[in-house]
Design a protein around this motif. Structure first.
Motif, PDB file in Angstrom:
ATOM      1  N   VAL A  46      31.643   3.118  48.404  1.00  0.00           N
ATOM      2  CA  VAL A  46      32.444   2.422  47.313  1.00  0.00           C
ATOM      3  C   VAL A  46      31.794   2.453  45.821  1.00  0.00           C
ATOM      4  CG1 VAL A  46      32.990  -0.133  46.642  1.00  0.00           C
ATOM      5  CG2 VAL A  46      33.553   0.653  49.015  1.00  0.00           C
ATOM      6  N   GLU A  47      30.529   2.322  45.825  1.00  0.00           N
ATOM      7  CA  GLU A  47      29.755   2.436  44.661  1.00  0.00           C
ATOM      8  C   GLU A  47      29.855   3.795  44.101  1.00  0.00           C
ATOM      9  OE1 GLU A  47      25.757   1.130  45.603  1.00  0.00           O
ATOM     10  OE2 GLU A  47      26.302  -0.930  45.148  1.00  0.00           O
ATOM     11  N   PHE A  50      33.980   4.685  43.294  1.00  0.00           N
ATOM     12  CA  PHE A  50      34.926   3.903  42.182  1.00  0.00           C
ATOM     13  C   PHE A  50      33.819   3.557  41.229  1.00  0.00           C
ATOM     14  CE2 PHE A  50      37.117   2.787  46.216  1.00  0.00           C
ATOM     15  CZ  PHE A  50      38.276   3.335  45.653  1.00  0.00           C
ATOM     16  N   ASN A  51      32.656   3.891  41.115  1.00  0.00           N
ATOM     17  CA  ASN A  51      31.693   3.484  40.078  1.00  0.00           C
ATOM     18  C   ASN A  51      31.474   1.881  39.709  1.00  0.00           C
ATOM     19  OD1 ASN A  51      29.561   4.344  38.450  1.00  0.00           O
ATOM     20  ND2 ASN A  51      31.032   4.619  36.513  1.00  0.00           N
ATOM     21  N   VAL A  52      31.186   0.992  40.874  1.00  0.00           N
ATOM     22  CA  VAL A  52      31.105  -0.171  40.696  1.00  0.00           C
ATOM     23  C   VAL A  52      29.948  -0.524  41.183  1.00  0.00           C
ATOM     24  CG1 VAL A  52      33.528  -0.698  40.518  1.00  0.00           C
ATOM     25  CG2 VAL A  52      32.474  -0.522  42.630  1.00  0.00           C
ATOM     26  N   LEU A  86      32.659  -7.309  45.324  1.00  0.00           N
ATOM     27  CA  LEU A  86      32.203  -6.827  44.114  1.00  0.00           C
ATOM     28  C   LEU A  86      31.225  -7.865  43.264  1.00  0.00           C
ATOM     29  CD1 LEU A  86      35.010  -4.427  42.872  1.00  0.00           C
ATOM     30  CD2 LEU A  86      33.166  -3.766  44.446  1.00  0.00           C
ATOM     31  N   SER A  90      32.614  -6.419  38.082  1.00  0.00           N
ATOM     32  CA  SER A  90      33.109  -5.112  38.407  1.00  0.00           C
ATOM     33  C   SER A  90      34.569  -5.272  39.155  1.00  0.00           C
ATOM     34  CB  SER A  90      32.165  -4.676  39.664  1.00  0.00           C
ATOM     35  OG  SER A  90      30.970  -4.337  39.002  1.00  0.00           O
ATOM     36  N   THR A  91      35.393  -4.246  38.838  1.00  0.00           N
ATOM     37  CA  THR A  91      36.791  -4.299  39.336  1.00  0.00           C
ATOM     38  C   THR A  91      37.299  -2.821  39.662  1.00  0.00           C
ATOM     39  OG1 THR A  91      38.782  -5.137  39.210  1.00  0.00           O
ATOM     40  CG2 THR A  91      38.186  -4.111  37.311  1.00  0.00           C
ATOM     41  N   ILE A  92      38.195  -2.948  40.590  1.00  0.00           N
ATOM     42  CA  ILE A  92      38.800  -1.484  41.003  1.00  0.00           C
ATOM     43  C   ILE A  92      40.011  -1.467  40.624  1.00  0.00           C
ATOM     44  CG2 ILE A  92      39.439   0.133  42.837  1.00  0.00           C
ATOM     45  CD1 ILE A  92      36.844  -1.026  44.458  1.00  0.00           C
ATOM     46  N   ASP A  93      40.909  -0.562  40.079  1.00  0.00           N
ATOM     47  CA  ASP A  93      42.326  -0.441  39.581  1.00  0.00           C
ATOM     48  C   ASP A  93      42.760   0.576  40.505  1.00  0.00           C
ATOM     49  OD1 ASP A  93      44.676  -0.884  38.546  1.00  0.00           O
ATOM     50  OD2 ASP A  93      44.087  -0.272  36.491  1.00  0.00           O
ATOM     51  N   PHE A  94      43.631   0.512  41.447  1.00  0.00           N
ATOM     52  CA  PHE A  94      44.046   1.300  42.097  1.00  0.00           C
ATOM     53  C   PHE A  94      45.233   2.007  41.529  1.00  0.00           C
ATOM     54  CE2 PHE A  94      42.544  -1.372  45.584  1.00  0.00           C
ATOM     55  CZ  PHE A  94      41.522  -0.522  45.943  1.00  0.00           C
ATOM     56  N   GLN A  97      44.043   4.805  39.078  1.00  0.00           N
ATOM     57  CA  GLN A  97      43.540   5.935  39.737  1.00  0.00           C
ATOM     58  C   GLN A  97      44.887   6.678  40.151  1.00  0.00           C
ATOM     59  OE1 GLN A  97      40.293   4.783  42.364  1.00  0.00           O
ATOM     60  NE2 GLN A  97      39.014   4.457  40.876  1.00  0.00           N
TER      61      GLN A  97
END
Length: 104
Positions: A46-47, A50-52, A86, A90-94, A97
């Motif tokens: 994941v790190e 997604f660079n988090v 996270l 930090s957050t992931i934006d699906f 992407q």
């Protein structure tokens, strides 16, 4: 760890009502992962992808359900689920992407 192994650990994000609520309340994302992956590998994957910054990882094994059909009884495959929390900020934006993949 090999880069190709890290890229194959995460199978897909799980987007349900329950996982969306976990994202909003706890900054926790849910992924379907390979069965032999451990928590350390999932955290690295994941790190890297997604660079988090990952705070914690919880995993569970989901047993496949028995299903009946006209041809007899079958069993769905077992699979593994990972809850990835996270760190603050930090957050992931699906959606971003997915749009980035379509443009390439």
């Amino acid at each position: 760890m090999m880069h190709s192994r890290l890229m194959n650990i995460l199978r897909a994000p799980i987007i349900t009502e329950k996982s969306t609520r976990a994202i909003e309340l706890n900054n926790t994302f849910v992924f379907k992962v390979v069965k032999d992956a451990d928590k350390h590998e999932i955290k690295q994957a994941v790190e890297t992808i997604f660079n988090v910054q990952v705070d914690s990882v919880r995993t569970l094994n989901v047993m496949g359900k028995k299903r009946r059909s006209a041809h007899g009884i079958g069993v769905r495959s077992d699979w593994k689920k990972a809850y990835v929390t996270l760190k603050e900020g930090s957050t992931i934006d699906f959606t971003a992407q997915a749009a980035e993949k379509e443009s390439n």
